[in-house]
Design a protein around this motif. Structure first.
Motif, short mmCIF file in Angstrom:
data_model
loop_
_atom_site.label_atom_id
_atom_site.label_comp_id
_atom_site.label_asym_id
_atom_site.label_seq_id
_atom_site.Cartn_x
_atom_site.Cartn_y
_atom_site.Cartn_z
N ASN A 177 0.83 -1.49 -0.30
CA ASN A 177 -0.02 -0.13 0.01
C ASN A 177 0.41 1.21 -0.06
O ASN A 177 0.33 2.40 -0.32
N SER A 178 1.97 1.26 0.91
CA SER A 178 2.63 2.27 0.36
C SER A 178 3.52 3.05 -0.59
O SER A 178 3.86 3.75 -0.97
N LEU A 179 3.83 1.36 -1.60
CA LEU A 179 4.32 2.19 -2.48
C LEU A 179 3.36 2.46 -3.96
O LEU A 179 2.34 2.19 -4.06
N LYS A 180 4.17 3.27 -4.68
CA LYS A 180 3.16 3.55 -5.85
C LYS A 180 3.40 2.72 -6.96
O LYS A 180 3.64 1.91 -6.82
N LEU A 181 2.54 2.71 -7.50
CA LEU A 181 2.38 1.69 -8.94
C LEU A 181 4.00 1.71 -9.19
O LEU A 181 4.25 2.68 -9.95
N ASN A 182 4.25 0.47 -10.21
CA ASN A 182 5.59 -0.46 -10.18
C ASN A 182 6.57 0.25 -9.72
O ASN A 182 7.86 -0.16 -9.77
N GLY A 183 5.77 0.28 -7.91
CA GLY A 183 7.02 0.63 -7.22
C GLY A 183 7.82 -0.81 -6.90
O GLY A 183 7.24 -1.61 -7.05
N VAL A 184 9.08 -0.56 -6.22
CA VAL A 184 10.16 -1.86 -6.09
C VAL A 184 10.03 -2.34 -3.94
O VAL A 184 10.50 -0.65 -3.77
N LEU A 185 9.84 -3.78 -4.10
CA LEU A 185 10.68 -3.94 -2.27
C LEU A 185 11.66 -5.28 -3.22
O LEU A 185 12.21 -6.09 -3.90
N VAL A 186 12.42 -3.92 -2.39
CA VAL A 186 14.32 -5.42 -2.01
C VAL A 186 14.55 -6.12 -0.70
O VAL A 186 14.80 -5.37 -0.03
N THR A 187 14.61 -7.19 -0.48
CA THR A 187 14.98 -7.74 0.37
C THR A 187 16.35 -8.92 0.35
O THR A 187 16.43 -9.68 -0.06
N TYR A 188 16.97 -8.87 0.98
CA TYR A 188 17.87 -9.81 2.14
C TYR A 188 17.44 -11.55 1.73
O TYR A 188 18.25 -12.47 1.55
N ALA A 189 16.19 -11.70 1.94
CA ALA A 189 15.18 -12.91 2.84
C ALA A 189 14.98 -13.60 0.81
O ALA A 189 14.59 -13.10 0.15
N ALA A 190 14.70 -14.76 1.01
CA ALA A 190 14.21 -15.89 0.07
C ALA A 190 14.19 -17.45 0.73
O ALA A 190 13.56 -17.40 -0.23
N LYS A 191 13.94 -16.94 2.02
CA LYS A 191 12.18 -18.07 2.00
C LYS A 191 11.40 -18.03 1.31
O LYS A 191 9.99 -16.62 0.80
N GLY A 192 10.43 -19.69 0.90
CA GLY A 192 9.26 -19.39 0.65
C GLY A 192 8.20 -18.51 0.95
O GLY A 192 6.92 -18.21 0.58
N SER A 193 8.12 -18.76 2.94
CA SER A 193 6.93 -18.66 2.78
C SER A 193 6.61 -16.76 2.90
O SER A 193 5.75 -16.34 2.90
N VAL A 194 8.09 -15.88 3.47
CA VAL A 194 8.36 -14.47 2.24
C VAL A 194 7.80 -14.19 1.19
O VAL A 194 6.97 -13.56 0.99
N ARG A 195 8.32 -15.37 0.47
CA ARG A 195 7.74 -14.56 -1.44
C ARG A 195 5.94 -14.90 -1.33
O ARG A 195 5.62 -13.98 -1.97
N ARG A 196 5.61 -16.05 -0.75
CA ARG A 196 4.33 -16.72 -0.98
C ARG A 196 3.44 -15.20 0.02
O ARG A 196 2.08 -14.98 -0.64
N ALA A 197 3.85 -14.60 1.04
CA ALA A 197 3.37 -13.70 1.30
C ALA A 197 3.16 -12.18 1.02
O ALA A 197 2.20 -11.74 0.65
N MET A 198 4.37 -12.05 0.31
CA MET A 198 4.60 -11.16 -0.65
C MET A 198 3.72 -10.82 -2.02
O MET A 198 2.67 -10.51 -2.33
N GLN A 199 3.07 -12.25 -2.99
CA GLN A 199 2.81 -12.69 -3.49
C GLN A 199 0.53 -12.67 -3.19
O GLN A 199 0.04 -12.22 -4.21
N ALA A 200 0.70 -13.19 -2.07
CA ALA A 200 -0.05 -12.90 -1.49
C ALA A 200 -0.91 -12.02 -1.74
O ALA A 200 -2.79 -11.63 -1.22
N VAL A 201 -0.02 -10.97 -1.37
CA VAL A 201 -0.92 -9.22 -0.94
C VAL A 201 -0.72 -8.52 -2.74
O VAL A 201 -1.33 -7.51 -2.39
N GLY A 202 -0.37 -9.03 -3.64
CA GLY A 202 -0.39 -8.42 -5.15
C GLY A 202 1.12 -8.61 -5.17
O GLY A 202 0.76 -8.09 -6.66
N VAL A 221 7.51 -6.45 -6.62
CA VAL A 221 7.19 -4.79 -7.94
C VAL A 221 5.81 -4.91 -7.63
O VAL A 221 4.68 -6.09 -7.81
N LYS A 222 5.68 -3.96 -7.28
CA LYS A 222 3.99 -3.18 -7.31
C LYS A 222 3.52 -3.16 -8.57
O LYS A 222 4.29 -2.46 -9.08
N LYS A 223 2.26 -4.03 -9.73
CA LYS A 223 1.88 -3.66 -10.40
C LYS A 223 0.48 -3.32 -9.71
O LYS A 223 -0.25 -4.14 -9.05
#
Length: 223
Positions: A177-202, A221-223
């Protein structure tokens, strides 16, 4: 909680928390990790991909200020408005021993920027250089309520092993929600649970090669 300054694999320093067996940065190299995850895969990517001349950046876990320092140093050709959120600010006496300026090409400039970042007041935007302003906010990540504000998020919270509550759908929805459209988030993490949590919110999420000592990282990326 006890905190110790330690040297990491590339010679740069970080803060170690013995009780959690956790560091503020990778033990394989604080500078290398920050440069790869946040500058190369975050800052450089966002500038190039979206042809940006001005960026609004949110850092989740301002911590030592290393990511902010590198952003001011390597993003100096564009205007950057930087917000760093930190619930437990690093103490001035700890900052002295981090000495990040010594691992950058221009010691005097880096030292001046780093010192100024930590001297300016919290909760207000301050000009650090002609192209870089910083607003430090002392609050928890759960308190973030920004909407369509940022172009880029550096998600640099402590790992899910010690603070799993920071890697949930609830938190990533706030990031989305805090990102603009096409906004980018990067993190050092790579766990599957983290990736799925990101995907679940869009988020649209991709795995990328990680920094030294880590096989993968994530960029969303926020699409």
């Amino acid at each position: 909680m006890e905190r110790k300054i330690i040297k990491t694999g590339d010679g740069s320093a970080t803060i170690h928390l013995p009780e959690w067996d956790e560091q503020y940065h990778s033990k394989h190299g604080a500078l290398q990790e920050a440069m790869h995850v946040f500058i190369k895969m975050g800052l450089d990517f966002t500038i190039a991909e979206f042809d940006k001349s001005k960026l609004s950046i949110l850092e989740i876990g301002f911590g030592t200020g290393l990511n902010a320092l590198l952003t001011a140093f390597y993003g100096s050709t564009i205007k950057i408005e930087y917000t760093g959120v930190e619930a437990y600010p690093v103490k001035p006496e700890e900052l002295v021993f981090l000495d990040y300026a010594s691992v950058l090409p221009d010691f005097d400039t880096a030292a001046n920027v780093f010192n100024k970042m930590h001297q300016v007041d919290w909760e207000k935007s301050s000009a650090i250089t002609s192209n870089f302003s910083l607003k430090k906010q002392e609050k928890t990540f759960q308190e973030i309520q920004d909407q369509d504000t940022f172009d880029l998020i550096y998600f640099d919270a402590f790992g899910a092993r010690v603070q799993p509550e920071l890697w949930t759908e609830e938190i990533f929805l706030k990031m989305y929600n805090s990102l603009k459209l096409n906004g980018v988030l990067v993190t050092y993490a790579a766990k599957g649970s983290v990736r799925r949590a990101m995907q679940a919110v869009g988020f649209s999420v991709e795995r990328l090669p990680g920094p030294p000592g880590k096989r993968e990282m994530l960029r969303a990326v926020k699409k």
